[in-house]
Design an enzyme around this catalytic site. Structure first.
Site, short mmCIF file in Angstrom:
data_model
loop_
_atom_site.label_atom_id
_atom_site.label_comp_id
_atom_site.label_asym_id
_atom_site.label_seq_id
_atom_site.Cartn_x
_atom_site.Cartn_y
_atom_site.Cartn_z
N LYS A 113 0.82 -1.21 0.00
CA LYS A 113 0.00 0.00 0.00
C LYS A 113 0.85 1.26 0.00
O LYS A 113 0.40 2.31 -0.44
CB LYS A 113 -0.97 -0.01 1.19
N LYS A 196 -4.22 -12.13 -5.98
CA LYS A 196 -5.49 -12.55 -5.36
C LYS A 196 -6.64 -11.68 -5.88
O LYS A 196 -6.42 -10.51 -6.24
CB LYS A 196 -5.40 -12.48 -3.84
N LYS A 199 -11.22 -6.49 -4.14
CA LYS A 199 -12.16 -5.41 -4.49
C LYS A 199 -11.42 -4.13 -4.86
O LYS A 199 -11.99 -3.23 -5.45
CB LYS A 199 -13.15 -5.17 -3.34
P1 TYM Z 1 -10.74 -8.39 4.46
O1 TYM Z 1 -11.95 -7.60 4.78
O2 TYM Z 1 -9.78 -7.85 3.45
O3 TYM Z 1 -11.15 -9.84 4.01
C1 TYM Z 1 -12.03 -10.64 4.79
C2 TYM Z 1 -11.64 -12.10 4.64
O4 TYM Z 1 -11.72 -12.50 3.27
C3 TYM Z 1 -10.50 -13.15 2.90
N1 TYM Z 1 -10.24 -12.91 1.46
C4 TYM Z 1 -9.96 -13.89 0.58
N2 TYM Z 1 -9.88 -15.23 0.72
C5 TYM Z 1 -9.58 -15.95 -0.39
N3 TYM Z 1 -9.36 -15.39 -1.61
C6 TYM Z 1 -9.43 -14.06 -1.79
N4 TYM Z 1 -9.23 -13.52 -2.99
C7 TYM Z 1 -9.75 -13.24 -0.66
N5 TYM Z 1 -9.91 -11.90 -0.49
C8 TYM Z 1 -10.20 -11.73 0.83
C9 TYM Z 1 -9.45 -12.49 3.77
O5 TYM Z 1 -8.27 -13.27 3.88
C10 TYM Z 1 -10.19 -12.36 5.09
O6 TYM Z 1 -10.13 -13.57 5.83
N6 TYM Z 1 -7.65 -7.38 8.23
C11 TYM Z 1 -8.74 -8.23 7.83
C12 TYM Z 1 -9.93 -8.12 8.79
C13 TYM Z 1 -9.57 -8.37 10.21
C14 TYM Z 1 -9.31 -9.64 10.80
C15 TYM Z 1 -9.00 -9.36 12.18
C16 TYM Z 1 -9.30 -10.94 10.34
C17 TYM Z 1 -9.44 -7.43 11.17
N7 TYM Z 1 -9.10 -8.02 12.36
C18 TYM Z 1 -8.69 -10.38 13.07
C19 TYM Z 1 -8.98 -11.97 11.23
C20 TYM Z 1 -8.69 -11.68 12.57
C21 TYM Z 1 -9.20 -7.82 6.46
O7 TYM Z 1 -8.99 -6.71 6.05
O8 TYM Z 1 -9.93 -8.74 5.80
#
Ligand code: TYM
Length: 328
Positions: A113, A196, A199
């Site tokens: 980023k 990956k 969005k």
């Molecule tokens: P976020 O909102 O980016 O994504 C949510 C979840 O979706 C998974 N994910 C994917 N899995 C497979 N293929 C993909 N292309 C793909 N894109 C997204 C992400 O791995 C995630 O599990 N920082 C985290 C949110 C968070 C969190 C936490 C997660 C905040 N605190 C504590 C676990 C534990 C996030 O931005 O996820």
């Protein structure tokens, strides 16, 4: 009793990557005996990028509605909003004193980023993002964190922070582990199977959960594939393997079954069918979503109950930590 904790950011359209890599697994596994589940909207993480307040509030409700839509059941899982439990912000400040600048600078998400405009101009929140995440998990003594592959580095750092705290102050935090799906931990972009699905990339590279059938069908038709026209799952064929993974999940069929079904047929037929299958399934899901989303009173009740249940656990942990440090 084992505890499962995971979160999702309300920062844009959800993709089928979020659905297959995280949300669907949360719903599928919440019925397992011996597990307590906590799923939350990570809205404090969302503000590491500037957000419009009204839109952020709306998206927070959207995520709760999506969780209910895909089958996360508030009677089985605690659903809550990160910002509404002050212990999340509080523990982050404390854990900041157990992580180094060097460790945070290594995080690939921060590096990616900050590539565009340089490290110096980044806000501290983005840098600190993984520490807030560590707190999200450690507050609940989580055993398992079901996430996609992109989050594993953050979870490893969380473990290191917890370990360091425990070494200094005695056993305080449980050391959690990330649990990844064997098949869907990394759903890839439709344009480039080395990245990956996300969005934040160009619109034709991902399928949104709220996307309409025409657009879904078009995007799968245009999805990049190799030129040998044989439908088979293999490391050497990342593009078609990614599409096969999506097909298998949405049609509930094994790779073997799908490969047999398409023997002698080309990519064109396969991609067309894939578009039909995904768009039909998402159409059903979207209908359920709009019914659930319309009942905002129910969503508010689910959130209030979830916040209350999660808050009790988080506050207890916070008191323990403050006691250890001489802060209470
Ligand atoms: P976020 O909102 O980016 O994504 C949510 C979840 O979706 C998974 N994910 C994917 N899995 C497979 N293929 C993909 N292309 C793909 N894109 C997204 C992400 O791995 C995630 O599990 N920082 C985290 C949110 C968070 C969190 C936490 C997660 C905040 N605190 C504590 C676990 C534990 C996030 O931005 O996820």
């Amino acid at each position: 009793m084992k505890r499962v904790v995971s979160g999702i950011k309300p920062s844009g359209d959800l993709t089928i990557g979020n659905y297959l890599g995280a949300m669907k697994r949360w719903a599928d596994n919440q019925h397992l005996d011996g597990y307590e589940n906590f799923f939350f909207v990570a809205n404090l993480h969302a503000i590491t990028v500037k957000q419009d307040a009204g839109l952020l509030r709306k998206r927070t409700f959207d995520i709760v509605a999506w969780l209910l839509t895909v089958g996360v059941d508030p009677n089985k899982s605690v659903i809550f909003i990160q910002s509404m439990i002050p212990a999340h912000s509080e523990i982050c400040w404390i854990l900041n004193n157990y992580v180094t600048m060097g460790e945070l600078a290594k995080m690939t998400q921060f590096k990616d980023k900050s590539l565009k405009s340089g490290k110096e101009g980044q806000f501290v929140g983005l840098y600190d993002y993984p520490v807030l995440m560590a707190g999200d998990v450690l507050l609940y003594d989580a055993d398992e964190i079901p996430v996609g592959m992109d989050q594993t580095q953050h979870i490893e750092l969380c473990k290191a922070i917890a370990q360091r705290f425990n070494n200094i102050h005695g056993e305080t935090f449980k050391i959690p582990k990330a649990t990844l799906s064997k098949t869907t931990a990394k759903i890839m972009s439709l344009n480039d199977a080395t990245k990956k699905m996300s969005k934040s990339e160009s619109a034709d590279s991902f399928i949104g959960l709220d996307e309409d059938p025409d657009s879904i069908i078009k995007k799968f038709k245009r999805a990049v594939t190799d030129s040998d026209n044989k439908i088979s799952f293999s490391k050497d064929k990342p593009e078609i393997s990614n599409l096969l993974t999506i097909y298998s999940e949405f049609a509930d069929k094994t790779f073997d079954e799908i490969e047999k079904e398409y023997e002698g047929k080309g990519y064109g037929v396969f991609k067309n069918d894939l578009g039909e299958i995904v768009s039909q399934k998402l159409k059903d899901i979207q209908k359920t979503f709009s019914e659930i989303r319309d009942d905002e009173e129910r969503l508010k009740n689910v959130i209030a109950e979830g916040n209350s249940n999660a808050g009790i656990i988080a506050n207890e942990k916070m008191n323990v930590v403050k006691g250890i440090l001489g802060l209470a």
